[in-house]
Design a protein around this motif. Structure first.
Motif, PDB file in Angstrom:
ATOM      1  N   ALA A 247       0.767  -1.311   0.057  1.00  0.00           N
ATOM      2  CA  ALA A 247      -0.142  -0.155  -0.034  1.00  0.00           C
ATOM      3  C   ALA A 247       0.922   1.126   0.019  1.00  0.00           C
ATOM      4  O   ALA A 247       0.495   2.325  -0.521  1.00  0.00           O
ATOM      5  N   PHE A 248       2.198   1.262   0.564  1.00  0.00           N
ATOM      6  CA  PHE A 248       2.822   2.310   0.772  1.00  0.00           C
ATOM      7  C   PHE A 248       3.549   2.615  -0.437  1.00  0.00           C
ATOM      8  O   PHE A 248       3.697   3.582  -1.128  1.00  0.00           O
ATOM      9  N   PHE A 249       4.211   1.371  -1.071  1.00  0.00           N
ATOM     10  CA  PHE A 249       4.996   1.592  -2.252  1.00  0.00           C
ATOM     11  C   PHE A 249       4.032   2.131  -3.481  1.00  0.00           C
ATOM     12  O   PHE A 249       4.290   2.636  -4.326  1.00  0.00           O
ATOM     13  N   ALA A 250       2.636   1.433  -3.443  1.00  0.00           N
ATOM     14  CA  ALA A 250       1.831   2.128  -4.612  1.00  0.00           C
ATOM     15  C   ALA A 250       1.531   3.556  -4.622  1.00  0.00           C
ATOM     16  O   ALA A 250       1.585   4.123  -5.699  1.00  0.00           O
ATOM     17  N   ARG A 251       1.888   4.366  -3.347  1.00  0.00           N
ATOM     18  CA  ARG A 251       1.675   5.663  -3.305  1.00  0.00           C
ATOM     19  C   ARG A 251       3.099   6.317  -3.473  1.00  0.00           C
ATOM     20  O   ARG A 251       3.316   7.399  -3.103  1.00  0.00           O
ATOM     21  N   GLY A 252       4.168   5.466  -3.659  1.00  0.00           N
ATOM     22  CA  GLY A 252       5.534   5.980  -3.570  1.00  0.00           C
ATOM     23  C   GLY A 252       6.365   6.075  -2.425  1.00  0.00           C
ATOM     24  O   GLY A 252       7.492   6.778  -2.547  1.00  0.00           O
ATOM     25  N   ASP A 253       5.647   5.801  -1.601  1.00  0.00           N
ATOM     26  CA  ASP A 253       6.416   5.838  -0.047  1.00  0.00           C
ATOM     27  C   ASP A 253       7.396   4.876   0.272  1.00  0.00           C
ATOM     28  O   ASP A 253       7.049   3.595  -0.081  1.00  0.00           O
ATOM     29  N   PHE A 254       8.711   5.252   0.805  1.00  0.00           N
ATOM     30  CA  PHE A 254       9.429   4.123   1.541  1.00  0.00           C
ATOM     31  C   PHE A 254      10.294   3.319   0.462  1.00  0.00           C
ATOM     32  O   PHE A 254      10.723   2.413   0.699  1.00  0.00           O
ATOM     33  N   THR A 255      10.105   3.662  -0.774  1.00  0.00           N
ATOM     34  CA  THR A 255      10.690   3.032  -1.969  1.00  0.00           C
ATOM     35  C   THR A 255      12.336   3.215  -1.788  1.00  0.00           C
ATOM     36  O   THR A 255      13.068   2.603  -2.432  1.00  0.00           O
ATOM     37  N   GLU A 256      12.769   4.273  -1.098  1.00  0.00           N
ATOM     38  CA  GLU A 256      14.179   4.573  -0.841  1.00  0.00           C
ATOM     39  C   GLU A 256      14.623   4.196   0.608  1.00  0.00           C
ATOM     40  O   GLU A 256      15.405   4.737   1.264  1.00  0.00           O
ATOM     41  N   SER A 257      13.669   3.823   1.486  1.00  0.00           N
ATOM     42  CA  SER A 257      14.059   3.613   2.865  1.00  0.00           C
ATOM     43  C   SER A 257      14.486   2.486   3.181  1.00  0.00           C
ATOM     44  O   SER A 257      14.547   1.228   2.753  1.00  0.00           O
ATOM     45  N   SER A 258      15.137   2.488   4.589  1.00  0.00           N
ATOM     46  CA  SER A 258      15.569   0.933   5.144  1.00  0.00           C
ATOM     47  C   SER A 258      14.197   0.742   6.079  1.00  0.00           C
ATOM     48  O   SER A 258      13.705   1.252   6.535  1.00  0.00           O
ATOM     49  N   ILE A 259      13.943  -0.637   5.811  1.00  0.00           N
ATOM     50  CA  ILE A 259      12.844  -1.178   6.943  1.00  0.00           C
ATOM     51  C   ILE A 259      13.149  -2.127   7.541  1.00  0.00           C
ATOM     52  O   ILE A 259      13.356  -3.332   6.996  1.00  0.00           O
TER      53      ILE A 259
END
Length: 353
Positions: A247-259
């Motif tokens: 759901a976050f990736f679909a909005r462009g969120d956290f695609t460059e984050s450490s998770i």
């Protein structure tokens, strides 16, 4: 005496120890002692019994041979899931240590249901097992049943220790240190990690979340926790990790984050979410999307990319739990002498971070 399908002579089938006694010419009490412990029988009798057993088809009744013994030679183990390889590996450590000590392990699964967990407790007490090792259901565990078991039998908790049962013997991982190990690594190679949590059904996962908050505060970093809400009934692990992060990736969120994920099963779902969105965790030397977990689930080296995580020493935990419960069975530890034994985690750096 008849013949089997291959033409070989079929051995006479013996059903009771009384029949066996008459067939091979050894007294019933001598046979009973032999099946309990051959060392209690003279060498000549052992040889006679073993020659006799070669001539007949007989399997001694496990429970009948223990009726007159103070010990049943059994340790009961309760695990919460059968479809979780983490507990399969833990059971391997427990069973190996128990067999080496001369004990038989009887396993029950609670199937993530406190009522089933309570029934497993009652089963062990009715079987008069010598002791019990329990991996409880976290905060959902039936604490009344666990406390009853603790009053009746030598008893040790493994894997997780819910707060109502904090004063019970416990063997597990030093989670505070192991979580800091992976968090420190992630902050060295990328941005401070976001924490991908899971619904509050797993005590260790919730503990990892609390340790994350503490460690981030110690570093003066702003924490970010996602994925705490239940998405669908039963979606607590891989499905939850995939759906929450997708759901976050679909909005462009956290695609460059450490998770940093609550555990490896959540992280495996997170890796799938990344693949579905065309992302490659760990592909950059520094920074970029990184996904890590905790536990070293047996499949972690074989995910794509292979998952960076912290390994729990399940062989050592299983052995220590068996050693502790056997010491209690032998009366070497009093009912008031509760112990906690924690093993360090080991950082496993792989491709995903």
């Amino acid at each position: 005496m008849g013949k089997d399908a291959g033409g070989a002579e079929r051995k006479p089938r013996i059903h009771t120890m009384e029949q066996l006694s008459a067939e091979i010419g050894v007294s019933r009490p001598t046979l009973s002692r032999y099946f309990q412990d051959p060392a209690k029988v003279s060498r000549s009798s052992v040889e006679r019994i073993e020659r006799g057993l070669e001539r007949v088809e007989y399997v001694p009744n496990f429970f009948a041979t223990r009726l007159n013994r103070k010990s049943t030679g059994m340790i009961g183990v309760i695990i919460p899931y059968l479809n979780d390889l983490f507990f399969t590996k833990l059971m391997q450590g427990i069973e190996t240590a128990a067999m080496e000590a001369g004990f038989t392990v009887i396993t029950q699964c609670s199937h993530a249901d406190p009522r089933v967990e309570a029934r497993a407790v009652e089963t062990f007490m009715s079987m008069n097992v010598d002791g019990a090792i329990v991996a409880p259901l976290g905060n959902q565990t039936n604490t009344e049943a666990q406390e009853r078991l603790d009053r009746r039998l030598p008893y040790v908790l493994v894997d997780t220790r819910p707060k109502p049962l904090m004063h019970v013997d416990y063997v597990g991982t030093a989670h505070a240190e192991s979580m800091r190990l992976i968090l420190n690594y992630l902050t060295r190679v990328g941005e401070p990690p976001v924490f991908l949590a899971m619904p509050r059904v797993n005590f260790n996962a919730f503990q990892h979340e609390q340790i994350y908050l503490e460690a981030m505060a110690e570093k003066g970093l702003e924490p970010r926790i996602i994925g705490t809400e239940l998405i669908a009934e039963g979606w607590h692990y891989e499905a939850h990790g995939e759906a929450a992060l997708s759901a976050f990736f679909a909005r462009g969120d956290f695609t460059e984050s450490s998770i940093l994920c609550a555990n490896d099963r959540v992280a495996i779902g997170a890796l799938r979410a990344a693949a579905r969105h065309g992302l490659s965790p760990g592909s950059q030397r520094r920074g970029g999307l990184r996904i890590a977990g905790h536990d070293d689930y047996p499949l972690c080296p074989f995910t794509v990319p292979a998952l960076t995580t912290v390994a729990q020493d399940l062989d050592a935990i299983g052995r220590a739990a068996v050693d502790r419960v056997i010491a209690k069975i032998a009366g070497q530890k009093s009912e008031f002498d509760h112990s906690v034994e924690l093993f360090p985690g080991t950082l496993k750096i792989r491709e995903s971070a």
